[in-house]
Design a protein around this motif. Sequence first.
Motif, mmCIF file in Angstrom:
data_model
loop_
_atom_site.group_PDB
_atom_site.id
_atom_site.type_symbol
_atom_site.label_atom_id
_atom_site.label_comp_id
_atom_site.label_asym_id
_atom_site.label_seq_id
_atom_site.Cartn_x
_atom_site.Cartn_y
_atom_site.Cartn_z
ATOM 1 N N THR A 289 0.812 -1.212 0.000
ATOM 2 C CA THR A 289 0.000 0.000 0.000
ATOM 3 C C THR A 289 0.850 1.268 0.000
ATOM 4 O OG1 THR A 289 -1.743 -1.182 1.198
ATOM 5 C CG2 THR A 289 -1.875 1.223 1.154
ATOM 6 N N LYS A 290 1.908 1.288 0.788
ATOM 7 C CA LYS A 290 2.751 2.488 0.844
ATOM 8 C C LYS A 290 3.367 2.782 -0.515
ATOM 9 C CE LYS A 290 3.960 2.391 5.765
ATOM 10 N NZ LYS A 290 5.065 2.307 6.757
ATOM 11 N N LYS A 291 3.709 1.750 -1.261
ATOM 12 C CA LYS A 291 4.341 1.927 -2.562
ATOM 13 C C LYS A 291 3.335 2.369 -3.631
ATOM 14 C CE LYS A 291 7.866 -1.566 -1.614
ATOM 15 N NZ LYS A 291 8.440 -2.875 -2.033
ATOM 16 N N THR A 292 2.049 2.138 -3.399
ATOM 17 C CA THR A 292 1.035 2.498 -4.394
ATOM 18 C C THR A 292 0.250 3.750 -4.000
ATOM 19 O OG1 THR A 292 -0.620 1.026 -3.372
ATOM 20 C CG2 THR A 292 0.770 0.091 -5.110
ATOM 21 N N THR A 293 0.717 4.445 -2.960
ATOM 22 C CA THR A 293 0.042 5.659 -2.495
ATOM 23 C C THR A 293 0.867 6.876 -2.875
ATOM 24 O OG1 THR A 293 -0.944 4.452 -0.635
ATOM 25 C CG2 THR A 293 -0.890 6.854 -0.487
ATOM 26 N N ASP A 294 0.307 7.718 -3.730
ATOM 27 C CA ASP A 294 1.035 8.879 -4.237
ATOM 28 C C ASP A 294 0.913 10.066 -3.287
ATOM 29 O OD1 ASP A 294 2.668 10.241 -5.980
ATOM 30 O OD2 ASP A 294 1.384 9.990 -7.730
ATOM 31 N N GLU A 295 1.601 11.139 -3.632
ATOM 32 C CA GLU A 295 1.766 12.303 -2.760
ATOM 33 C C GLU A 295 0.437 12.884 -2.291
ATOM 34 O OE1 GLU A 295 4.038 14.913 -0.587
ATOM 35 O OE2 GLU A 295 4.760 13.238 -1.807
ATOM 36 N N ASP A 296 -0.570 12.914 -3.143
ATOM 37 C CA ASP A 296 -1.822 13.576 -2.805
ATOM 38 C C ASP A 296 -2.727 12.747 -1.903
ATOM 39 O OD1 ASP A 296 -1.888 11.935 -5.048
ATOM 40 O OD2 ASP A 296 -3.585 12.959 -5.966
ATOM 41 N N PHE A 297 -2.346 11.486 -1.624
ATOM 42 C CA PHE A 297 -3.162 10.634 -0.751
ATOM 43 C C PHE A 297 -2.417 10.189 0.505
ATOM 44 C CE2 PHE A 297 -5.465 10.326 -4.701
ATOM 45 C CZ PHE A 297 -6.797 10.241 -4.297
ATOM 46 N N LYS A 298 -1.216 10.707 0.724
ATOM 47 C CA LYS A 298 -0.387 10.185 1.807
ATOM 48 C C LYS A 298 -0.984 10.426 3.191
ATOM 49 C CE LYS A 298 4.126 9.746 -0.347
ATOM 50 N NZ LYS A 298 5.523 10.213 -0.414
ATOM 51 N N ASN A 299 -1.727 11.501 3.353
ATOM 52 C CA ASN A 299 -2.276 11.754 4.696
ATOM 53 C C ASN A 299 -3.429 10.813 5.015
ATOM 54 O OD1 ASN A 299 -4.055 13.201 2.848
ATOM 55 N ND2 ASN A 299 -4.982 14.123 4.681
ATOM 56 N N LYS A 300 -4.151 10.349 3.972
ATOM 57 C CA LYS A 300 -5.252 9.393 4.166
ATOM 58 C C LYS A 300 -5.334 8.484 2.943
ATOM 59 C CE LYS A 300 -8.415 11.935 7.230
ATOM 60 N NZ LYS A 300 -8.456 10.938 8.299
ATOM 61 N N PRO A 301 -4.568 7.380 2.918
ATOM 62 C CA PRO A 301 -4.632 6.473 1.771
ATOM 63 C C PRO A 301 -6.060 6.002 1.511
ATOM 64 C CG PRO A 301 -2.762 5.926 3.163
ATOM 65 C CD PRO A 301 -3.569 6.955 3.915
ATOM 66 N N SER A 302 -6.437 5.935 0.241
ATOM 67 C CA SER A 302 -7.806 5.576 -0.117
ATOM 68 C C SER A 302 -7.961 4.119 -0.507
ATOM 69 C CB SER A 302 -8.290 6.465 -1.274
ATOM 70 O OG SER A 302 -8.530 7.777 -0.822
ATOM 71 N N HIS A 303 -6.866 3.371 -0.518
ATOM 72 C CA HIS A 303 -6.964 1.957 -0.841
ATOM 73 C C HIS A 303 -5.904 1.189 -0.063
ATOM 74 C CE1 HIS A 303 -3.779 3.126 -3.842
ATOM 75 N NE2 HIS A 303 -3.235 2.039 -3.347
#
Length: 342
Positions: A289-303
């Motif tokens: 998940t950390k590797k598939t979470t980009d800058e704009d979702f880092k505060n609250k990953p959506s997946h």
Amino acid sequence: MNQETLDSVLKILKTRQQDLRNYFSSRGTDCYRIFNRSFANLPLLIDRYGNYIHLSILEGPEKLVLSAAELKKIAGVLYCPMDRLIVKQRQSLKDHEQYTPLGDDQDQLVVHENDLKFQVNLRDYIDTGLFLDHRLTREMVREECFDLSVLNLFSYTGSFSVYAASGGAKRITTVDLSAPYLEQAKNNFRLNDFLPGAFEFVQADVFQFLEDAAGKKDKWDLIILDPPTFSNSRKMERTLKIQNDYKELIEACCKVMKGSGHLLFSNNQSDFRFHKKDFPAGLQIDEITKKTTDEDFKNKPSHKCWVITGFFQGKNGHEGSSRKAPRSSGNRRPDRGRQTRS
């Protein structure tokens, strides 16, 4: 929204917009999330799609109401004309409910992501046609799929398939229950100068498709499984609830996965739990998940996302050598009828 909260939100929006524009413009991307419940857990999502702002008010313990004056200030700080500010109210669905279309303007907009083009519709539906949170996952597929066969399940409008075509996959099978979604997927192929006729688009219930494929001993190198949290489409023989059904879906995918292949499994249920102990020891399961979470979702990953390799023993299953998990694109660039997402 009280004045103090509004002032804080406007300050965040101004800073985020500037930072993210700088970050994404060099990556050939003009669609990204600016506000992701980023302050005081406000039930508010704000996305940029090209020159448009898409604002979603979520259902929460306390109803959030934005006045015309507040919306004008939000649009102003994002340099967005009011006629390009799209406001939607999201509500949680009960098991028997489905989202209905909001309109029928068919107002299509072309946006850019990692130098690829995608058609979105910001007005007529709750979802726009492109889930922004999987940007890095799609890039991972592009980097890993050269000369491979790719199966994209619950494909929606085919964004993963477009990335696979861009990456040089030798075979791409795009599966969804919705004919309109598949038609939009074909349009996305055409936008990027790929001929849809060179690839497979299958309108089918994913459960039935996987059963039929296993029966025919059809197999793929890379399988993308990104199902909705919940689906009760009338075209399905059953109701999908991902927490209850993920094990069956993964096992069915493994039966059509080549021995050297891998499965990318993802979903956006916030309280989802993956129980590795329920799967055979021959499967290697790694959360990425950390590797598939980009800058704009880092505060609250959506997946949440996992890569699954190895072999699955069972009826119509396979035994094969395990393959290394796919490399994550991470932040290496520029070096190079469903339950909706938040």
